[in-house]
Design a protein around this motif. Structure first.
Motif, short mmCIF file in Angstrom:
data_model
loop_
_atom_site.label_atom_id
_atom_site.label_comp_id
_atom_site.label_asym_id
_atom_site.label_seq_id
_atom_site.Cartn_x
_atom_site.Cartn_y
_atom_site.Cartn_z
N TYR A 66 41.85 40.84 -24.84
CA TYR A 66 40.78 41.59 -25.53
C TYR A 66 40.04 40.72 -26.54
O TYR A 66 39.92 41.06 -27.71
CB TYR A 66 41.29 42.90 -26.16
CG TYR A 66 42.52 42.84 -27.04
CD1 TYR A 66 42.43 42.52 -28.40
CD2 TYR A 66 43.77 43.17 -26.54
CE1 TYR A 66 43.54 42.51 -29.23
CE2 TYR A 66 44.90 43.15 -27.35
CZ TYR A 66 44.77 42.82 -28.69
OH TYR A 66 45.88 42.81 -29.51
N GLY A 73 40.92 42.73 -20.48
CA GLY A 73 40.20 43.63 -21.38
C GLY A 73 40.15 45.02 -20.80
O GLY A 73 40.68 45.29 -19.72
N ASP A 110 36.96 49.31 -24.85
CA ASP A 110 37.02 48.41 -26.00
C ASP A 110 35.58 48.09 -26.43
O ASP A 110 34.76 47.69 -25.61
CB ASP A 110 37.76 47.13 -25.59
CG ASP A 110 37.88 46.11 -26.72
OD1 ASP A 110 37.38 46.38 -27.84
OD2 ASP A 110 38.48 45.05 -26.46
N GLY A 160 34.63 44.90 -25.23
CA GLY A 160 34.99 44.68 -23.83
C GLY A 160 34.01 43.82 -23.05
O GLY A 160 34.40 43.20 -22.04
N HIS A 188 41.47 48.59 -28.31
CA HIS A 188 41.45 47.24 -28.87
C HIS A 188 42.63 47.09 -29.83
O HIS A 188 43.04 48.05 -30.47
CB HIS A 188 40.13 47.02 -29.62
CG HIS A 188 39.91 45.61 -30.04
ND1 HIS A 188 39.43 44.64 -29.17
CD2 HIS A 188 40.07 44.99 -31.23
CE1 HIS A 188 39.31 43.50 -29.82
NE2 HIS A 188 39.70 43.68 -31.07
#
Length: 289
Positions: A191, A220, A224, A227, A254
């Motif tokens: 991430y 990821g 997020d 992302g 995240h």
């Protein structure tokens, strides 16, 4: 004032007590390049939300060494915790990750790089750390050609920068270790943040990819807020025909590290282990140039 310093002492000591490393290796023997403050221990913040230990005010960058209890496979990794370049989530994205790598036979080094708001000096710290580990590889019986980096969030940004700017001399050499390569042999970006700061959310301009960019594992999630970073990085690596593996889940958010209770946190380690074994462990060969 006396009570303040006593409290500060115990806060710092409690932070280091969480680390089960075998040694602490300070990066800079003298003056720390680009640093204006005197060297002192990092400060643990009062914020422990999410059961996370956060360090800040790092002026004397260091590596905490985690040696595997099982037989070493000769490979090593430098772990870069995240924290927005403001703090270091030192346990959740540092010590816990290092202990997981130990289970795979890796020697792991958790990097305490400079924060807060010291992006460029943080790169000096990681480049110096890579060189220092290579210079002392024989101390831990390591293969200097199988040294990688892993980073989370801002630490992922830092790992990406080290994986693309290794040809630059960013600081004045301080000893013989600085004659060695600062190029990681492999990179894992979990991430990562800040990789899409180019025009129209394209690749951040400082991340210059070429035929020497090391193989990368990217992970990821779609929910997020950062992302897009892994997608942009994966596309850029593909365009450069560099080895890249991307895993992108629908949910996870995240900052989950590898703690139980989050599907993304429970998914990426198994995928990363498979990638690492194929890349570094199964036949013990040096990694791709």
């Amino acid at each position: 004032m006396k009570r303040f310093f006593i409290l500060l002492f115990f806060i710092v000591c409690s932070a280091f007590a969480l680390a089960q490393g075998t040694d602490t290796l300070y990066l800079w023997p003298g003056t720390v390049p680009g640093e204006t403050e005197a060297k002192h221990p990092p400060v643990q913040t009062a914020n422990t939300s999410g059961n996370v230990t956060r360090l800040t005010d790092v002026t004397d960058p260091a590596l905490v060494v985690f040696e595997p209890k099982a037989p070493s496979n000769g490979a090593s990794v430098i772990v870069c915790p995240g924290g927005g370049y403001n703090i270091l989530a030192i346990d959740k994205e540092g010590y816990e990750v290092a202990e997981w790598f130990n289970q795979l036979g890796f020697t792991a080094f958790v990097l305490q790089y400079r924060v807060p708001n010291k992006r460029e000096p943080a790169l000096y710290d990681l480049q110096r750390a890579i060189r220092l580990v290579r210079s002392r590889a024989s101390d831990w019986k390591l293969d200097p050609k199988r040294l990688g980096v892993i980073g989370f969030s801002a630490g992922g940004s830092l790992a990406a920068r080290a994986s693309t700017r290794f040809g630059e001399r960013t600081y004045t050499p301080v000893d013989a270790a600085d004659s060695l390569s600062a190029r990681p042999d492999f990179s894992l970006l979990i991430y990562p943040a800040y990789l899409d700061e180019g025009e129209n959310r394209s690749l951040t301009p400082e991340l210059r990819l070429n035929e020497a960019t090391p193989p990368q594992f990217l992970f990821g999630t779609a929910d997020d807020r950062y992302g897009n970073s892994v997608l942009v990085m994966a596309g850029a690596l593909r365009d450069q025909k560099r080895p890249v593996t991307l895993h992108f889940l629908s949910e996870g958010g995240h900052g989950y590290g590898m703690r139980k209770g989050n599907d993304a946190a429970e998914t990426w380690p198994a995928l990363a282990e498979k990638w690492l074994r194929r890349l570094t462990l199964d036949d013990n060969r040096p990694l791709l140039p």
